[in-house]
Design an enzyme around this catalytic site. Structure first.
Site, mmCIF file in Angstrom:
data_model
loop_
_atom_site.group_PDB
_atom_site.id
_atom_site.type_symbol
_atom_site.label_atom_id
_atom_site.label_comp_id
_atom_site.label_asym_id
_atom_site.label_seq_id
_atom_site.Cartn_x
_atom_site.Cartn_y
_atom_site.Cartn_z
ATOM 1 C CG HIS A 190 -2.179 -0.638 1.162
ATOM 2 N ND1 HIS A 190 -2.332 -1.998 1.241
ATOM 3 C CD2 HIS A 190 -3.428 -0.130 0.982
ATOM 4 C CE1 HIS A 190 -3.610 -2.299 1.122
ATOM 5 N NE2 HIS A 190 -4.309 -1.198 0.965
ATOM 6 C CD GLU A 249 -5.766 4.600 0.065
ATOM 7 O OE1 GLU A 249 -5.007 3.953 0.816
ATOM 8 O OE2 GLU A 249 -7.002 4.440 0.022
ATOM 9 C CG ASP A 272 -9.141 -0.666 -0.964
ATOM 10 O OD1 ASP A 272 -9.222 -1.154 0.173
ATOM 11 O OD2 ASP A 272 -8.197 0.046 -1.314
ATOM 12 C CG ASP A 273 -11.751 -1.807 2.547
ATOM 13 O OD1 ASP A 273 -11.538 -2.838 3.195
ATOM 14 O OD2 ASP A 273 -10.928 -0.888 2.425
HETATM 15 ZN ZN LIG Z 1 -6.367 -1.408 0.410
#
Ligand SMILES: [Zn+2]
Length: 356
Positions: free
Chosen positions: A200, A203, A280-281
């Site tokens: 990650h 972002e 992602d979520d």
């Molecule tokens: Zn993520």
């Protein structure tokens, strides 16, 4: 959201390399279905999130904080298999052929983790035989006590022999430049064990992209979208052949980009960076991989470009050579049948390059 079968994106093979396991949101879905009760209202949660927290890190910090059922429910192996299968079912229903589920916390250290993961995959394959799934472990560096980190690292390396596909490194602080020296040392061990490595980074800003790109064995970055702001970072990603896992709806909801229209996905593609789409979520964000392909289409990507995103994902997947070969062959067959369908509808000869 399930696309109607005649929707042009419904039949397009899709892959998702960046899906978090979302333990209690999926347990809630499984239990609500069994108990005949309402699901937790994630749409209301998202409205509160947007109303109460400013875009960026404050919103992002809310991920995983709402637990609609107690986490202890997850101790039951049968429910664990059902909630992992639920992640895969959602992907298969949206026309997905390949998914990597990344697991944080100590989930991969639970007894018989890979056996239970494969059991979930086989359950979904009964109705969706084209679905393949792999498991990734999230390894957080700079936020866990050293002993917990060491146990996690040893566990991942042991699980590599049982089929764990890869590791997702998260270095803290996440929102500003972190020290990646420990992560780089761990990555050497993971790579030696045969694990795929992603991280990650990038972002919220350009911070950590260069350090992530320098990680031994790393071939992908989760997000990394802010690289577009610095030509040197774009060149770095291209030079190291790093694929970005791009999560459009997630980025918009958490406000790390101002809007979908301003998402740098198309600019990254035009610059020559390899990208894929990701949810992602998905439960918290309220998306599916089908909705992500639709969002990419709304940004102007053609059917062929969307297919290329799936191809990028399969090529960058942390899976076996055998599975990659099969998935690429299925993708080629889907591209051929789409081309012949176009030919029938336009009267033009199919534009298929032999040997490409
Ligand atoms: Zn993520």
């Amino acid at each position: 959201m399930v696309l109607p079968p005649d929707h042009p994106i419904a039949a397009l093979p899709k892959a998702d390399l960046h899906v978090h396991q979302e333990p209690t949101p999926h347990l809630d879905r499984v239990l609500a279905h069994r108990e005949g009760r309402q699901l937790y209202d994630w749409a209301a949660w998202r409205r509160r999130l947007v109303a109460e927290f400013p875009p960026g890190p404050d919103r992002l910090a809310r991920v995983g904080t709402m637990r609609p059922v107690p986490l202890e429910v997850d101790d039951d192996d049968e429910l664990f298999v059902a909630r992992i299968a639920d992640v895969m079912y959602e992907h298969a229903r949206a026309g997905g052929c390949y998914i990597e589920v990344r697991c944080g916390g100590d989930v991969v250290l639970r007894d018989r983790f890979m056996e239970l993961f494969r059991r979930a995959e086989r359950q979904v394959q009964v109705d969706s035989p084209a679905l393949r799934a792999e498991a990734l472990a999230i390894v957080m560096v700079g936020s866990e006590p050293p002993l917990a980190l060491a146990a996690k690292v040893d566990g991942c390396i042991r699980l590599a022999g049982e089929g764990l596909a890869g590791v997702d490194l998260m270095c803290f602080p996440y929102r500003s430049e972190a020290d990646w020296s420990v992560a780089h040392r761990l990555a050497e061990r993971f790579a030696e064990a045969g694990l795929g490595i992603t991280a990650h980074a990038g972002e919220l800003s350009t911070d950590n992209i260069a350090a992530a790109a320098a990680t031994p064995g790393l071939t992908r970055i989760g997000h990394g979208i802010h690289a577009i702001e610095n030509p040197a970072l774009v060149e770095l990603l291209i030079g190291r052949d790093i694929t970005l896992e791009c999560a459009l709806s997630c980025n918009v909801l958490f406000g790390v980009v101002p809007s979908l229209a301003e998402h740098p996905l198309v600019r990254l593609i035009d610059a020559g960076v390899k990208v894929t789409l990701a949810t992602d979520d998905p439960v918290q964000v309220g998306t599916t991989i089908g909705a992500e392909y639709e969002a990419a289409a709304s940004l102007g990507l053609s059917h062929d470009q969307l297919l290329q995103l799936t191809r990028n994902a399969i090529e960058a997947a942390f899976t076996t050579d055998r599975r990659r070969k099969d998935l690429l062959a299925e993708l080629d067959a889907a591209a051929m049948s789409a081309a012949s369908f176009d030919n029938r509808s336009t009267g033009q000869p199919p534009n298929v390059e032999v040997g490409s």
